[in-house]
Write an enzyme that holds these catalytic residues in place. Structure first.
Site, mmCIF file in Angstrom:
data_model
loop_
_atom_site.group_PDB
_atom_site.id
_atom_site.type_symbol
_atom_site.label_atom_id
_atom_site.label_comp_id
_atom_site.label_asym_id
_atom_site.label_seq_id
_atom_site.Cartn_x
_atom_site.Cartn_y
_atom_site.Cartn_z
ATOM 1 N N TYR A 42 28.832 -51.240 -4.073
ATOM 2 C CA TYR A 42 27.657 -51.213 -4.940
ATOM 3 C C TYR A 42 27.995 -50.749 -6.352
ATOM 4 O O TYR A 42 27.150 -50.839 -7.250
ATOM 5 C CB TYR A 42 26.575 -50.318 -4.329
ATOM 6 C CG TYR A 42 25.973 -50.912 -3.087
ATOM 7 C CD1 TYR A 42 25.073 -51.971 -3.170
ATOM 8 C CD2 TYR A 42 26.337 -50.442 -1.827
ATOM 9 C CE1 TYR A 42 24.537 -52.536 -2.028
ATOM 10 C CE2 TYR A 42 25.802 -51.004 -0.679
ATOM 11 C CZ TYR A 42 24.904 -52.057 -0.785
ATOM 12 O OH TYR A 42 24.374 -52.626 0.345
ATOM 13 N N LYS A 55 24.107 -46.908 14.022
ATOM 14 C CA LYS A 55 25.388 -47.313 14.594
ATOM 15 C C LYS A 55 26.035 -46.146 15.339
ATOM 16 O O LYS A 55 25.845 -44.987 14.988
ATOM 17 C CB LYS A 55 26.325 -47.802 13.491
ATOM 18 C CG LYS A 55 25.959 -49.170 12.911
ATOM 19 C CD LYS A 55 27.032 -49.637 11.947
ATOM 20 C CE LYS A 55 26.782 -51.060 11.482
ATOM 21 N NZ LYS A 55 27.846 -51.534 10.559
ATOM 22 N N HIS A 105 25.506 -44.407 5.346
ATOM 23 C CA HIS A 105 26.897 -44.811 5.526
ATOM 24 C C HIS A 105 27.726 -43.623 6.005
ATOM 25 O O HIS A 105 27.572 -42.513 5.505
ATOM 26 C CB HIS A 105 27.485 -45.336 4.210
ATOM 27 C CG HIS A 105 27.012 -46.709 3.874
ATOM 28 N ND1 HIS A 105 27.055 -47.219 2.595
ATOM 29 C CD2 HIS A 105 26.480 -47.700 4.638
ATOM 30 C CE1 HIS A 105 26.578 -48.458 2.585
ATOM 31 N NE2 HIS A 105 26.232 -48.760 3.809
ATOM 32 N N ARG A 153 18.086 -54.562 2.494
ATOM 33 C CA ARG A 153 18.888 -53.329 2.446
ATOM 34 C C ARG A 153 19.700 -53.296 1.151
ATOM 35 O O ARG A 153 19.793 -52.252 0.486
ATOM 36 C CB ARG A 153 19.795 -53.290 3.674
ATOM 37 C CG ARG A 153 20.643 -52.033 3.832
ATOM 38 C CD ARG A 153 21.335 -52.084 5.203
ATOM 39 N NE ARG A 153 22.386 -51.109 5.349
ATOM 40 C CZ ARG A 153 22.201 -49.850 5.754
ATOM 41 N NH1 ARG A 153 20.975 -49.418 6.021
ATOM 42 N NH2 ARG A 153 23.212 -49.021 5.882
ATOM 43 N N ARG A 163 18.701 -51.565 9.063
ATOM 44 C CA ARG A 163 19.277 -52.802 9.558
ATOM 45 C C ARG A 163 18.284 -53.447 10.523
ATOM 46 O O ARG A 163 17.452 -52.767 11.122
ATOM 47 C CB ARG A 163 20.601 -52.541 10.271
ATOM 48 C CG ARG A 163 21.635 -51.811 9.410
ATOM 49 C CD ARG A 163 22.854 -51.428 10.228
ATOM 50 N NE ARG A 163 23.867 -50.728 9.431
ATOM 51 C CZ ARG A 163 23.930 -49.405 9.275
ATOM 52 N NH1 ARG A 163 23.014 -48.643 9.878
ATOM 53 N NH2 ARG A 163 24.868 -48.859 8.554
ATOM 54 N N HIS A 167 19.141 -58.362 5.991
ATOM 55 C CA HIS A 167 20.064 -57.412 5.368
ATOM 56 C C HIS A 167 19.955 -57.424 3.846
ATOM 57 O O HIS A 167 20.344 -56.455 3.185
ATOM 58 C CB HIS A 167 21.500 -57.734 5.787
ATOM 59 C CG HIS A 167 22.382 -56.525 5.860
ATOM 60 N ND1 HIS A 167 22.257 -55.557 6.849
ATOM 61 C CD2 HIS A 167 23.395 -56.101 5.063
ATOM 62 C CE1 HIS A 167 23.158 -54.616 6.663
ATOM 63 N NE2 HIS A 167 23.853 -54.912 5.582
#
Length: 405
Positions: free
Chosen positions: A383, A279, A374, A351, A255, A348
């Site tokens: 996806y 994150k 994730h 990504r 990111r 993004h």
């Protein structure tokens, strides 16, 4: 002092003009920036002379008066931040009071924002970039509650919250609206937990209508990625930096905020790994591909400013040298895409490109989730829509008529 500034500088700060110029130059400001800052100080010196004030009388209140007047005629360099380098120099010279006495008085809104940010970092465990985003998104609500210079939160009611939301959110697109709602709920929870408001008002904030997995993650083609990287002129310092950043984005799927958070210490050249600060304050080690390492090393050898303070990996190309942030990295990608004729491209999207390419080459959704780091498989589910190989297996033949007459 040169002839130009000997004419511009008058008043009680004239004797410090040479020192101010040397101080600003030592901070690696460009010549034009040094000139602009010296013009600011020349104006302040003339203002002190007109007010019959000595440098020792340059208090916070007097600085505020001067800046208020400057705002009437100038559109830049009109805050205490612009004066900070010069004030630090004059403090060391003993010409002005201590810097601590010159800090701008914190407004009621700024105080709440500071406390809210501390709450998000300490109590909620949010990352710096997330806490900053929450504060920015909640700012219009606090500004709406500021009445005649006073922040009125004690009388806040559910109706007030609903009125603000119904008036503010319709002007926002889906992503900013959802972010604002989340930030507002957190702010109201903080205000209740800290005793500023006596009722829990967070549940009053409505949910923004959206449908999960409604969008389609569209990536760039290999040719477009090549064009994007080729739009960086590696003969220049900026071009080498931008090429290194976009190589990291395209090959590692980071990111923009994660790229901005990289430091020199995060790269282990011997082990061939890079530590990513993701994150939720999570740290994860990723393999460092050869092409990514080469792009970064070329940037470090010939493009990263040697006088840049701190340990941030990617730095501004112009003084004052400081780390790039998430927004500047996304803007840089957008400019490169414009030069390559690709239209609007955000960081993004690279990504998404990595994820869709991995799926089309046979990777499973779980493997893509690991690639993108994730936390939940649900985040990777979208996806499935671009998994061409598996979707072809589900496609049924197009019905044809058996009657050829």
């Amino acid at each position: 002092m040169n002839t130009y500034w000997s004419k511009k500088f008058s008043g009680p700060l004239a004797e410090y003009a040479d020192g101010l110029r040397a101080e600003l130059s030592s901070l690696d400001y460009s010549p034009s920036t040094v000139t602009s800052h010296l013009a600011l100080w020349a104006q302040l010196s003339r203002w002190l002379e007109a007010q019959q004030l000595a440098p020792a009388e340059l208090t916070s209140d007097k600085i505020g008066e001067f800046l208020a007047e400057r705002r009437q005629t100038h559109r830049y360099l009109y805050t205490i931040k612009a004066l900070a380098p010069g004030l630090e120099f004059l403090r060391r010279m003993g010409a002005v009071p201590d810097v601590e006495t010159m800090a701008e008085e914190e407004s009621a809104v700024q105080e709440i924002e500071r406390r809210f940010r501390d709450y998000l970092l300490a109590e909620r465990g949010l990352a710096e970039i997330s806490a900053t985003t929450y504060v920015v998104r909640a700012r219009p609500f606090l500004a709406d509650r500021e009445r005649r210079g006073r922040l009125d939160l004690e009388s806040l009611t559910a109706a007030d919250v609903s009125d603000f939301v119904s008036g503010w959110l319709p002007g926002l697109s889906k992503a900013p609206a959802r972010s604002t709602v989340t930030a507002l709920r957190s702010l109201l929870s903080f205000l209740h937990a800290s005793g500023v408001v006596d009722k829990p008002l967070a549940p009053v904030v409505p949910t923004v209508a959206s449908w999960r997995l409604a969008g389609l993650p569209i990536g760039l083609t290999p040719v477009q990625v090549h064009s994007l990287l080729g739009a960086c002129d590696q003969a220049t310092m900026v071009g080498r930096r931008d090429f290194a950043i976009m190589t990291v984005l395209a090959r590692l799927g980071l990111r923009a905020g994660e790229v901005a958070g990289l430091t020199l210490d995060d790269i282990d050249w011997r082990a061939g790994t890079v530590t990513v600060h993701g994150k939720g304050n999570s740290d994860e080690q990723l393999p460092l591909p050869v092409d990514v390492g080469s792009a970064i090393s070329r940037y470090l050898e010939a493009a990263r400013p040697s006088s840049a303070p701190g340990r941030a990996l990617f730095i501004r190309a112009r003084a004052p040298y400081r780390a790039l942030n998430r927004k500047s990295i996304s803007t840089m990608v957008g400019r490169a895409a414009s030069r390559a004729g690709l239209g609007t491209v955000h960081a993004h999207l690279l990504r998404h490109t990595l994820a869709t390419d991995a799926l089309n080459q046979g990777a499973s959704l779980d493997e893509v989730g690991q690639l993108l780091r994730h936390r939940s498989r649900a985040s990777t589910t979208i996806y499935a829509k671009v998994d061409q190989h598996r979707l072809l297996q589900l496609a049924r033949p197009w019905p044809t008529s058996g009657d050829q007459r």
